[in-house]
Design a protein around this motif. Structure first.
Motif, PDB file in Angstrom:
ATOM      1  N   ILE A 128      38.569  37.461  65.967  1.00 19.40           N
ATOM      2  CA  ILE A 128      38.366  36.504  64.871  1.00 19.40           C
ATOM      3  C   ILE A 128      38.027  37.239  63.577  1.00 19.40           C
ATOM      4  CG2 ILE A 128      36.790  34.715  64.009  1.00 19.40           C
ATOM      5  CD1 ILE A 128      36.688  33.656  66.927  1.00 19.40           C
ATOM      6  N   GLU A 129      37.183  38.253  63.669  1.00 18.03           N
ATOM      7  CA  GLU A 129      36.788  39.010  62.470  1.00 18.03           C
ATOM      8  C   GLU A 129      37.981  39.757  61.869  1.00 18.03           C
ATOM      9  OE1 GLU A 129      32.093  39.818  63.652  1.00 18.03           O
ATOM     10  OE2 GLU A 129      33.621  41.330  64.103  1.00 18.03           O
ATOM     11  N   ILE A 130      38.812  40.321  62.725  1.00 17.07           N
ATOM     12  CA  ILE A 130      40.006  41.025  62.238  1.00 17.07           C
ATOM     13  C   ILE A 130      40.943  40.052  61.545  1.00 17.07           C
ATOM     14  CG2 ILE A 130      42.081  42.301  62.918  1.00 17.07           C
ATOM     15  CD1 ILE A 130      40.424  43.466  65.245  1.00 17.07           C
ATOM     16  N   GLN A 131      41.176  38.897  62.191  1.00 18.78           N
ATOM     17  CA  GLN A 131      42.089  37.922  61.614  1.00 18.78           C
ATOM     18  C   GLN A 131      41.558  37.398  60.272  1.00 18.78           C
ATOM     19  OE1 GLN A 131      43.196  33.911  63.499  1.00 18.78           O
ATOM     20  NE2 GLN A 131      44.915  35.223  64.107  1.00 18.78           N
ATOM     21  N   ALA A 132      40.254  37.198  60.180  1.00 17.36           N
ATOM     22  CA  ALA A 132      39.656  36.735  58.924  1.00 17.36           C
ATOM     23  C   ALA A 132      39.813  37.790  57.829  1.00 17.36           C
ATOM     24  CB  ALA A 132      38.179  36.409  59.129  1.00 17.36           C
ATOM     25  N   ALA A 133      39.609  39.064  58.177  1.00 13.25           N
ATOM     26  CA  ALA A 133      39.751  40.145  57.197  1.00 13.25           C
ATOM     27  C   ALA A 133      41.191  40.249  56.711  1.00 13.25           C
ATOM     28  CB  ALA A 133      39.302  41.467  57.811  1.00 13.25           C
ATOM     29  N   ILE A 134      42.145  40.093  57.630  1.00 13.33           N
ATOM     30  CA  ILE A 134      43.561  40.142  57.256  1.00 13.33           C
ATOM     31  C   ILE A 134      43.912  39.012  56.298  1.00 13.33           C
ATOM     32  CG2 ILE A 134      45.920  39.873  58.139  1.00 13.33           C
ATOM     33  CD1 ILE A 134      44.910  41.302  60.712  1.00 13.33           C
ATOM     34  N   ILE A 146      43.822  38.019  48.536  1.00 10.12           N
ATOM     35  CA  ILE A 146      43.543  38.885  47.386  1.00 10.12           C
ATOM     36  C   ILE A 146      44.849  39.431  46.821  1.00 10.12           C
ATOM     37  CG2 ILE A 146      42.533  41.095  46.682  1.00 10.12           C
ATOM     38  CD1 ILE A 146      40.270  40.526  48.694  1.00 10.12           C
ATOM     39  N   ALA A 147      45.737  39.875  47.718  1.00 12.27           N
ATOM     40  CA  ALA A 147      47.014  40.447  47.279  1.00 12.27           C
ATOM     41  C   ALA A 147      47.867  39.417  46.545  1.00 12.27           C
ATOM     42  CB  ALA A 147      47.771  41.002  48.476  1.00 12.27           C
ATOM     43  N   GLN A 148      47.764  38.156  46.953  1.00  6.91           N
ATOM     44  CA  GLN A 148      48.583  37.109  46.355  1.00  6.91           C
ATOM     45  C   GLN A 148      47.960  36.504  45.100  1.00  6.91           C
ATOM     46  OE1 GLN A 148      49.053  34.410  49.653  1.00  6.91           O
ATOM     47  NE2 GLN A 148      50.789  35.538  50.520  1.00  6.91           N
ATOM     48  N   SER A 149      46.692  36.808  44.875  1.00  5.94           N
ATOM     49  CA  SER A 149      46.011  36.211  43.722  1.00  5.94           C
ATOM     50  C   SER A 149      46.447  36.895  42.436  1.00  5.94           C
ATOM     51  CB  SER A 149      44.491  36.325  43.880  1.00  5.94           C
ATOM     52  OG  SER A 149      44.095  37.684  43.843  1.00  5.94           O
ATOM     53  N   ALA A 150      46.418  36.163  41.377  1.00  3.43           N
ATOM     54  CA  ALA A 150      46.778  36.706  40.067  1.00  3.43           C
ATOM     55  C   ALA A 150      45.536  37.249  39.380  1.00  3.43           C
ATOM     56  CB  ALA A 150      47.410  35.623  39.206  1.00  3.43           C
ATOM     57  N   ILE A 151      45.733  38.253  38.536  1.00  4.59           N
ATOM     58  CA  ILE A 151      44.622  38.769  37.750  1.00  4.59           C
ATOM     59  C   ILE A 151      44.199  37.686  36.762  1.00  4.59           C
ATOM     60  CG2 ILE A 151      43.920  40.512  36.063  1.00  4.59           C
ATOM     61  CD1 ILE A 151      45.978  42.370  37.318  1.00  4.59           C
ATOM     62  N   PRO A 152      42.919  37.311  36.762  1.00  4.31           N
ATOM     63  CA  PRO A 152      42.494  36.256  35.822  1.00  4.31           C
ATOM     64  C   PRO A 152      42.647  36.718  34.383  1.00  4.31           C
ATOM     65  CG  PRO A 152      40.596  37.314  36.845  1.00  4.31           C
ATOM     66  CD  PRO A 152      41.808  37.818  37.556  1.00  4.31           C
ATOM     67  N   LYS A 153      43.036  35.804  33.523  1.00  2.00           N
ATOM     68  CA  LYS A 153      43.211  36.120  32.108  1.00  2.00           C
ATOM     69  C   LYS A 153      42.381  35.145  31.281  1.00  2.00           C
ATOM     70  CE  LYS A 153      47.830  37.996  32.877  1.00  2.00           C
ATOM     71  NZ  LYS A 153      47.888  37.694  34.306  1.00  2.00           N
ATOM     72  N   PHE A 154      41.836  35.641  30.199  1.00  2.00           N
ATOM     73  CA  PHE A 154      40.917  34.863  29.377  1.00  2.00           C
ATOM     74  C   PHE A 154      41.518  34.556  28.012  1.00  2.00           C
ATOM     75  CE2 PHE A 154      38.642  37.451  32.420  1.00  2.00           C
ATOM     76  CZ  PHE A 154      37.730  36.579  32.975  1.00  2.00           C
ATOM     77  N   GLY A 155      42.813  34.394  27.968  1.00  2.00           N
ATOM     78  CA  GLY A 155      43.463  34.098  26.702  1.00  2.00           C
ATOM     79  C   GLY A 155      44.138  35.321  26.125  1.00  2.00           C
ATOM     80  N   GLN A 156      44.917  35.106  25.100  1.00  2.00           N
ATOM     81  CA  GLN A 156      45.678  36.170  24.462  1.00  2.00           C
ATOM     82  C   GLN A 156      45.130  36.434  23.072  1.00  2.00           C
ATOM     83  OE1 GLN A 156      49.907  35.436  23.666  1.00  2.00           O
ATOM     84  NE2 GLN A 156      50.363  37.443  24.523  1.00  2.00           N
ATOM     85  N   ILE A 157      45.028  37.710  22.735  1.00  2.00           N
ATOM     86  CA  ILE A 157      44.553  38.108  21.424  1.00  2.00           C
ATOM     87  C   ILE A 157      45.750  38.257  20.487  1.00  2.00           C
ATOM     88  CG2 ILE A 157      43.475  39.973  20.106  1.00  2.00           C
ATOM     89  CD1 ILE A 157      41.495  38.299  21.658  1.00  2.00           C
ATOM     90  N   THR A 158      45.762  37.488  19.434  1.00  2.00           N
ATOM     91  CA  THR A 158      46.850  37.592  18.454  1.00  2.00           C
ATOM     92  C   THR A 158      46.505  38.567  17.341  1.00  2.00           C
ATOM     93  OG1 THR A 158      45.951  35.664  17.273  1.00  2.00           O
ATOM     94  CG2 THR A 158      47.671  35.257  18.904  1.00  2.00           C
ATOM     95  N   SER A 159      45.208  38.827  17.157  1.00  2.00           N
ATOM     96  CA  SER A 159      44.748  39.804  16.170  1.00  2.00           C
ATOM     97  C   SER A 159      43.305  40.152  16.505  1.00  2.00           C
ATOM     98  CB  SER A 159      44.835  39.240  14.751  1.00  2.00           C
ATOM     99  OG  SER A 159      43.900  38.189  14.588  1.00  2.00           O
ATOM    100  N   THR A 160      42.839  41.296  16.028  1.00  2.00           N
ATOM    101  CA  THR A 160      41.435  41.629  16.268  1.00  2.00           C
ATOM    102  C   THR A 160      40.519  40.654  15.529  1.00  2.00           C
ATOM    103  OG1 THR A 160      41.486  43.253  14.466  1.00  2.00           O
ATOM    104  CG2 THR A 160      41.896  44.065  16.684  1.00  2.00           C
ATOM    105  N   ARG A 161      41.023  40.042  14.470  1.00  2.00           N
ATOM    106  CA  ARG A 161      40.230  39.041  13.744  1.00  2.00           C
ATOM    107  C   ARG A 161      39.959  37.832  14.643  1.00  2.00           C
ATOM    108  NH1 ARG A 161      37.856  38.086   9.382  1.00  2.00           N
ATOM    109  NH2 ARG A 161      38.331  40.226   8.776  1.00  2.00           N
TER     110      ARG A 161
END
Length: 242
Positions: free
Chosen positions: A94-100, A106-121
């Motif tokens: 059970i522990e092995i299957q849970a870890a897998i 995790i592998a399928q998750s996307a890197i979270p993004k907090f918006g796009q910077i259009t300028s340093t301002r």
């Protein structure tokens, strides 16, 4: 290859992981060399924790992996199939299957993004709202990908931004954890005065030089005051060297 070391009990020879030299134990190797230095069976041994009365955990882990044609097959292995390996009971299966499954998610998750910077301002306006009321200096770093999307925001230091405290290595150590292409530095002046100190300029120059070596562009260093901020890119010649 880890050498198996045996000790004698009253009835038989029993191999135990504690009898393996420290430098050969998976947990100790992970602490010293990092997780990527471990072989598949060592990683599995850490999950299993214990072996049997006759076979230590490293051997159980190797036997388990050899039961399958490839490590990829573990994604589809049932609990019953796992338990065909000696030393793998219901709990360990059970522990092995849970870890897998956790690794798969995790592998399928996307890197979270907090918006796009259009300028340093635009970054400065956002950070002004967050940092202008802080009573201590905070050094914040925005880590950006190649599309200028913020993939992480980190407060790296709390205290005076000077070369003895705010060292570039701590910032770039964080940067390499993510697919960072460029970054924006920001720190506040609790006094409300946005004029850069000599320490601010020295630190910025070091960051730009280190970024050039690392292949990570330092876009700007923003100084946040009470109701306004300044961009060192706009106000100084430091970024001309990058």
């Amino acid at each position: 290859m880890v050498k198996e070391v045996f000790f004698i009990n009253q009835k038989n020879l029993t191999p135990l992981i504690k009898e393996v030299p420290l430098e050969g134990r998976p947990r100790e190797r992970l602490k010293v060399f990092g997780v990527k230095a471990l072989a598949d069976h060592e990683l599995l041994a850490i999950l299993l924790r214990t072996g049997t009365s006759k076979v230590h955990v490293l051997k159980v882990a190797m036997n388990f992996l050899q039961h399958f044609e490839s490590i990829h097959e573990l994604k589809f292995a049932s609990l019953e199939e796992m338990q065909k390996v000696k030393g793998i009971g219901p709990t360990k299966a059970i522990e092995i299957q849970a870890a897998i499954e956790l690794g798969t998610r995790i592998a399928q998750s996307a890197i979270p993004k907090f918006g796009q910077i259009t300028s340093t301002r635009s970054a400065g306006e956002w950070l002004l709202h967050e940092m202008r009321d802080l009573h201590q200096e905070h050094l914040v770093v925005l880590f950006l990908n190649t599309k200028n999307e913020i993939i992480q925001k980190r407060t790296i230091f709390i205290g005076s931004v000077n070369s003895s405290v705010a060292h570039p290595r701590e910032i770039f150590k964080e940067a390499v954890k993510y697919p960072t292409a460029r970054l924006i530095l920001a720190h506040n002046h609790p006094s409300g005065d946005t004029d850069p100190s000599q320490a601010d300029l020295i630190f910025t120059k070091r960051m730009i030089a280190c970024g050039d070596l690392m292949g990570i562009e330092v876009l700007d260093h923003l100084i946040i005051g009470e109701n306004t901020f300044i961009s060192l890119r706009e106000k100084s010649h430091l970024f001309e060297i990058s």
